[in-house]
Design an enzyme around this catalytic site. Structure first.
Site, PDB file in Angstrom:
ATOM      1  N   PRO A  89       5.213  -6.395   6.573  1.00 22.27           N
ATOM      2  CA  PRO A  89       4.162  -7.417   6.602  1.00 22.27           C
ATOM      3  C   PRO A  89       3.672  -7.715   8.022  1.00 22.27           C
ATOM      4  O   PRO A  89       2.639  -8.349   8.194  1.00 22.27           O
ATOM      5  CB  PRO A  89       4.837  -8.661   6.004  1.00 22.27           C
ATOM      6  CG  PRO A  89       6.105  -8.193   5.394  1.00 22.27           C
ATOM      7  CD  PRO A  89       6.497  -6.947   6.119  1.00 22.27           C
ATOM      8  N   GLU A 116      15.459  -8.348   3.640  1.00 23.02           N
ATOM      9  CA  GLU A 116      14.616  -9.187   4.514  1.00 23.02           C
ATOM     10  C   GLU A 116      13.937  -8.365   5.599  1.00 23.02           C
ATOM     11  O   GLU A 116      13.270  -8.921   6.466  1.00 23.02           O
ATOM     12  CB  GLU A 116      15.452 -10.313   5.128  1.00 23.02           C
ATOM     13  CG  GLU A 116      15.498 -11.573   4.270  1.00 23.02           C
ATOM     14  CD  GLU A 116      16.000 -11.328   2.859  1.00 23.02           C
ATOM     15  OE1 GLU A 116      15.224 -11.523   1.902  1.00 23.02           O
ATOM     16  OE2 GLU A 116      17.174 -10.911   2.707  1.00 23.02           O
ATOM     17  N   ARG A 154      -6.824  10.730  -1.447  1.00 24.21           N
ATOM     18  CA  ARG A 154      -8.166  10.888  -2.021  1.00 24.21           C
ATOM     19  C   ARG A 154      -9.210  11.267  -0.988  1.00 24.21           C
ATOM     20  O   ARG A 154     -10.305  11.696  -1.332  1.00 24.21           O
ATOM     21  CB  ARG A 154      -8.571   9.638  -2.808  1.00 24.21           C
ATOM     22  CG  ARG A 154      -8.744   8.406  -1.967  1.00 24.21           C
ATOM     23  CD  ARG A 154      -9.075   7.194  -2.822  1.00 24.21           C
ATOM     24  NE  ARG A 154     -10.416   7.242  -3.377  1.00 24.21           N
ATOM     25  CZ  ARG A 154     -11.544   7.014  -2.682  1.00 24.21           C
ATOM     26  NH1 ARG A 154     -11.495   6.734  -1.404  1.00 24.21           N
ATOM     27  NH2 ARG A 154     -12.715   7.076  -3.279  1.00 24.21           N
ATOM     28  N   ASP A 169     -17.928   5.803  -0.849  1.00 20.98           N
ATOM     29  CA  ASP A 169     -17.346   4.682  -1.576  1.00 20.98           C
ATOM     30  C   ASP A 169     -17.335   3.377  -0.816  1.00 20.98           C
ATOM     31  O   ASP A 169     -17.656   3.303   0.349  1.00 20.98           O
ATOM     32  CB  ASP A 169     -15.945   5.042  -2.048  1.00 20.98           C
ATOM     33  CG  ASP A 169     -16.003   6.010  -3.213  1.00 20.98           C
ATOM     34  OD1 ASP A 169     -16.967   5.913  -3.986  1.00 20.98           O
ATOM     35  OD2 ASP A 169     -15.113   6.862  -3.320  1.00 20.98           O
TER      36      ASP A 169
HETATM   37  C1  JFE Z   1       9.460  -4.641   3.419  1.00 20.00           C
HETATM   38  C2  JFE Z   1      10.439  -8.986   3.058  1.00 20.00           C
HETATM   39  C3  JFE Z   1      11.150 -11.207   3.646  1.00 20.00           C
HETATM   40  C4  JFE Z   1       9.722  -8.930   4.237  1.00 20.00           C
HETATM   41  C5  JFE Z   1       8.331 -11.140   6.689  1.00 20.00           C
HETATM   42  C6  JFE Z   1      10.854  -4.606   3.570  1.00 20.00           C
HETATM   43  N1  JFE Z   1       1.885  -5.801   3.241  1.00 20.00           N
HETATM   44  C7  JFE Z   1       3.201  -5.941   2.946  1.00 20.00           C
HETATM   45  N2  JFE Z   1       3.676  -6.954   2.235  1.00 20.00           N
HETATM   46  N3  JFE Z   1       4.977  -6.835   2.126  1.00 20.00           N
HETATM   47  C8  JFE Z   1       5.390  -5.733   2.773  1.00 20.00           C
HETATM   48  C9  JFE Z   1       4.269  -5.139   3.300  1.00 20.00           C
HETATM   49  C10 JFE Z   1       6.787  -5.323   2.935  1.00 20.00           C
HETATM   50  C11 JFE Z   1       7.101  -4.076   3.486  1.00 20.00           C
HETATM   51  C12 JFE Z   1       8.440  -3.727   3.727  1.00 20.00           C
HETATM   52  C13 JFE Z   1       9.128  -5.872   2.850  1.00 20.00           C
HETATM   53  C14 JFE Z   1       7.811  -6.231   2.584  1.00 20.00           C
HETATM   54  N4  JFE Z   1      10.309  -6.557   2.656  1.00 20.00           N
HETATM   55  C15 JFE Z   1      10.446  -7.859   2.078  1.00 20.00           C
HETATM   56  C16 JFE Z   1      11.149 -10.123   2.766  1.00 20.00           C
HETATM   57  C17 JFE Z   1      10.432 -11.147   4.832  1.00 20.00           C
HETATM   58  C18 JFE Z   1       9.714 -10.024   5.119  1.00 20.00           C
HETATM   59  O1  JFE Z   1       8.967  -9.926   6.284  1.00 20.00           O
HETATM   60  C19 JFE Z   1      11.340  -5.791   3.100  1.00 20.00           C
END
Ligand code: JFE
Length: 242
Positions: A89, A116, A154, A169
Site C-alpha cells: 500500500p 502486516e 493485455r 482504451d
Molecule cells: C501486502 C497489510 C496491514 C498491509 C499498511 C502485504 N494497493 C494495495 N492495497 N493493499 C496492498 C496493496 C497490500 C500489498 C501487500 C498487504 C497489502 N498486506 C496487508 C496489512 C498494513 C499494511 O500496510 C500485507
C-alpha cells in the site's frame, strides 16, 4: 515477456490466470508466468516465513531471508535485466502509464507479502520499486500482483486481437470511455440513443467525444487536467460548468 511471482499462496493464481486473456496469452507463448512458493526458500525445520515485529505492537512481519533467497535463486544472472517489484500500500500507484512502462520490460518479478507487511530491508536492499494498486488496504499482495499481470499482459503485442486496440482504451487519451450499446435497440422500454442508429459517423464521433467529456467532468474531474483537449472540447466543458 516473463513474470515471476513470489507468494505463500501459489494456488490463488491458478483460476484467475487460466480463465482469462492472460491464460490465452500464456498458451500462445506471448507471456510466461511462473509462480514460486516462498516457503520452498526457507531453510529452518518449521519452514518459517514470518515473525513478530521488532518494537512490539502485535501482528506478524514477513522475514527477509526466504525473499532474498528466492529472488537470488529464481533470477540468477538475470537479476540485472529484471524489474524486481514489491506490492504494497506504500508503493507508486499502478496507472495505465506504469502498465505501459512495465510492458516494455523483458522480465518482471513480483513479491507478494502477507500479514502486516514485509521487513523493510526487502524494499531497501532488494527491490527496484514498490507498487500500490490503489488507496485501500487488502490482506496481501496476491490480488495486486494479478492486477499488474493482467493490466500489463493485455498491452503486449498480439494479446488483444486488433493491434493498437489497447492504446484506444480508457485512460489512454486521458478521458473516461463513452457509453456503449448493443442489440436490441429497445430493451424493456429503454432505447439506444437514436443517433447511434443513424449511420452518420461524424455525428456519432462528436456525440461519443462529448459523452466521454461529460462523464469525465462528472465522475473524474481530476483527469481533465492531464487530458488532451481541443478548443471545441474546452468550449463544451465550459458549457457543462454552468
Ligand atoms: C501486502 C497489510 C496491514 C498491509 C499498511 C502485504 N494497493 C494495495 N492495497 N493493499 C496492498 C496493496 C497490500 C500489498 C501487500 C498487504 C497489502 N498486506 C496487508 C496489512 C498494513 C499494511 O500496510 C500485507
Amino acid at each position: 515477456m516473463r513474470f515471476d511471482i513470489l507468494t505463500l499462496f501459489p494456488e490463488m493464481f491458478v483460476g484467475p490466470f487460466r480463465e482469462s486473456i492472460v491464460g490465452k496469452a500464456m498458451e500462445a507463448g506471448l507471456v510466461t508466468v511462473v509462480v514460486h512458493n516462498l516457503r520452498d526458500y526457507t531453510t529452518d525445520k518449521h519452514r518459517t516465513t514470518d515473525d513478530a515485529p521488532y518494537g512490539g505492537g502485535g501482528g506478524m512481519v514477513m522475514k527477509p531471508e526466504p525473499i532474498f533467497q528466492a529472488v537470488e535463486r529464481v533470477l540468477g544472472e538475470e537479476r540485472p535485466s529484471t524489474r524486481v517489484m514489491l506490492l504494497s500500500p506504500q508503493g507508486r500507484l499502478f496507472t495505465q502509464e506504469f502498465a505501459w512502462e512495465l510492458a516494455a520490460q523483458k522480465r518482471v518479478l513480483l513479491i507478494c507479502g502477507r500479514y502486516e507487511g514485509v521487513d523493510e530491508r526487502v524494499s531497501q536492499h532488494l527491490v527496484d520499486d514498490e507498487i500500490s494498486i490503489g488507496d485501500y488496504v487488502l490482506t496481501g499482495g496476491e490480488i495486486p500482483a494479478m492486477v499488474v499481470v493482467d493490466g500489463v499482459t493485455r498491452l503486449l503485442p498480439g494479446v488483444l486481437g486488433d493491434p493498437g486496440a489497447a492504446m484506444k482504451d480508457s485512460h489512454a487519451g486521458g478521458l473516461l470511455e463513452h457509453p456503449q450499446y448493443t442489440r436490441p435497440a429497445l430493451f424493456r422500454g429503454y432505447p439506444v440513443p437514436a443517433l447511434l442508429l443513424s449511420g452518420d459517423h461524424a455525428k456519432i464521433a462528436r456525440w461519443r467525444r462529448r459523452e466521454a467529456l461529460r462523464r469525465t467532468f462528472e465522475r473524474r474531474p481530476d483527469l481533465l487536467k492531464k487530458a488532451e483537449l481541443t478548443e471545441e472540447d474546452k468550449e463544451y466543458l465550459r458549457g457543462l460548468e454552468e
